[in-house]
Design an enzyme around this catalytic site. Structure first.
Site, PDB file in Angstrom:
ATOM      1  N   ASP A  48      19.262 -15.890   2.745  1.00 13.57           N
ATOM      2  CA  ASP A  48      19.732 -15.015   1.518  1.00 13.57           C
ATOM      3  C   ASP A  48      20.947 -14.417   2.012  1.00 13.57           C
ATOM      4  O   ASP A  48      21.399 -14.283   3.308  1.00 13.57           O
ATOM      5  CB  ASP A  48      18.596 -14.099   1.196  1.00 13.57           C
ATOM      6  CG  ASP A  48      18.793 -13.128   0.207  1.00 13.57           C
ATOM      7  OD1 ASP A  48      19.238 -13.613  -0.867  1.00 13.57           O
ATOM      8  OD2 ASP A  48      18.835 -11.949   0.419  1.00 13.57           O
TER       9      ASP A  48
ATOM     10  N   ASP B  30      22.766 -10.992  -0.341  1.00 16.92           N
ATOM     11  CA  ASP B  30      22.352  -9.595  -0.604  1.00 16.92           C
ATOM     12  C   ASP B  30      21.147  -9.069  -0.109  1.00 16.92           C
ATOM     13  O   ASP B  30      20.001  -9.437  -0.626  1.00 16.92           O
ATOM     14  CB  ASP B  30      22.663  -9.569  -2.135  1.00 16.92           C
ATOM     15  CG  ASP B  30      23.868  -9.885  -2.632  1.00 16.92           C
ATOM     16  OD1 ASP B  30      24.961  -9.248  -2.295  1.00 16.92           O
ATOM     17  OD2 ASP B  30      24.010 -10.686  -3.714  1.00 16.92           O
TER      18      ASP B  30
ATOM     19  N   ASP C 202      15.111 -10.806   2.226  1.00 21.88           N
ATOM     20  CA  ASP C 202      14.600  -9.399   2.155  1.00 21.88           C
ATOM     21  C   ASP C 202      13.810  -9.294   0.970  1.00 21.88           C
ATOM     22  O   ASP C 202      13.352  -7.936   0.685  1.00 21.88           O
ATOM     23  CB  ASP C 202      15.772  -8.584   1.970  1.00 21.88           C
ATOM     24  CG  ASP C 202      16.739  -8.848   0.815  1.00 21.88           C
ATOM     25  OD1 ASP C 202      16.988  -9.631   0.465  1.00 21.88           O
ATOM     26  OD2 ASP C 202      16.871  -7.576   0.111  1.00 21.88           O
TER      27      ASP C 202
END
Length: 227
Positions: free
Chosen positions: A10, A12, A173
């Site tokens: 991922d 961001d 995240d």
């Protein structure tokens, strides 16, 4: 020869800390439509979703026309800020990311990929700004896929590289990343510094890490140390 494994990232909240840029752009988009801005925690809670899904979460009562205007307003504000500041300033790499990515990319047993809710334009600008061009052999973005947690992005990463799901791992995240990986049959590593609390990731993640330096060891623990 070691078998190839795939590490999918991922962006961001995992590789870059873009919360200031994201919150600023979403706040500006809502303001332009005469609507109160969502709480910062609510905006960060939708990071990782495709933009239309994110806006629907934040303004479920808005008309389709208003949501379309919010989406466009976000894009315009984000792009203007990126053009003024530079992508590297608005979305800096987290500590250790550059060094660990360089080390992982030099390994003969690993391929690196990206699965992100960002647009192609946004991802390309970020990769160029941080000197990561050529690092990722497969780059999947929101332009071409259903929103996370649909597994399409991860499945396409696997198809692009010819890697089996058992030999891949997703690093993220948010719960969207963890659920996307699970839906694709891929193990997941959750990072504690991003936009969803680590306790939300724990039920879905094979491992949780507190620093990027811990990632190589987590990858080898899950996928096996290369011969």
């Amino acid at each position: 020869m070691s078998r190839l494994r795939l590490v999918i990232f991922d962006v961001d909240g995992t590789l870059v800390d873009s919360q200031g840029a994201i919150v600023g752009a979403m706040t500006a988009a809502f303001s332009a439509q005469g609507r109160p801005a969502p709480a910062r925690s609510d905006i960060l809670g939708i990071v990782g979703l495709s933009l239309d899904h994110a806006v629907l979460r934040l303004a479920p009562e808005a008309t389709p026309e208003c949501r379309a205007a919010l989406v466009q307003g976000y894009k315009d504000s984000y792009h203007a800020t990126r053009s003024a500041q530079g992508a590297a300033v608005g979305s800096p790499l987290y500590p250790g990311v550059a060094q660990v990515l360089q080390a992982l990319s030099r390994r003969d047993d690993l391929l690196l990929g990206v699965a992100t809710g960002k647009s192609r334009r946004g991802l390309d600008a970020l990769i160029e700004a941080h000197g990561l061009t050529g690092m990722f052999v497969t780059r999947q973005v929101a332009d071409d896929h259903p929103s996370k947690p649909h597994p399409s992005m991860v499945l396409t990463c696997l198809a692009d590289t010819g890697i089996d799901a058992a030999d891949a791992v997703m690093i993220g995240d948010t719960t969207y990343d963890m659920e996307m990986a699970g839906a694709a049959g891929v193990a997941a590593v959750g990072v504690s510094w991003g936009y969803h609390p680590a306790k939300m990731l724990a039920p879905h993640a094979r491992k949780l890490i507190d620093s990027f330096d811990a990632l190589p060891g987590a990858i080898d623990d899950i996928l096996g140390v290369p011969a």
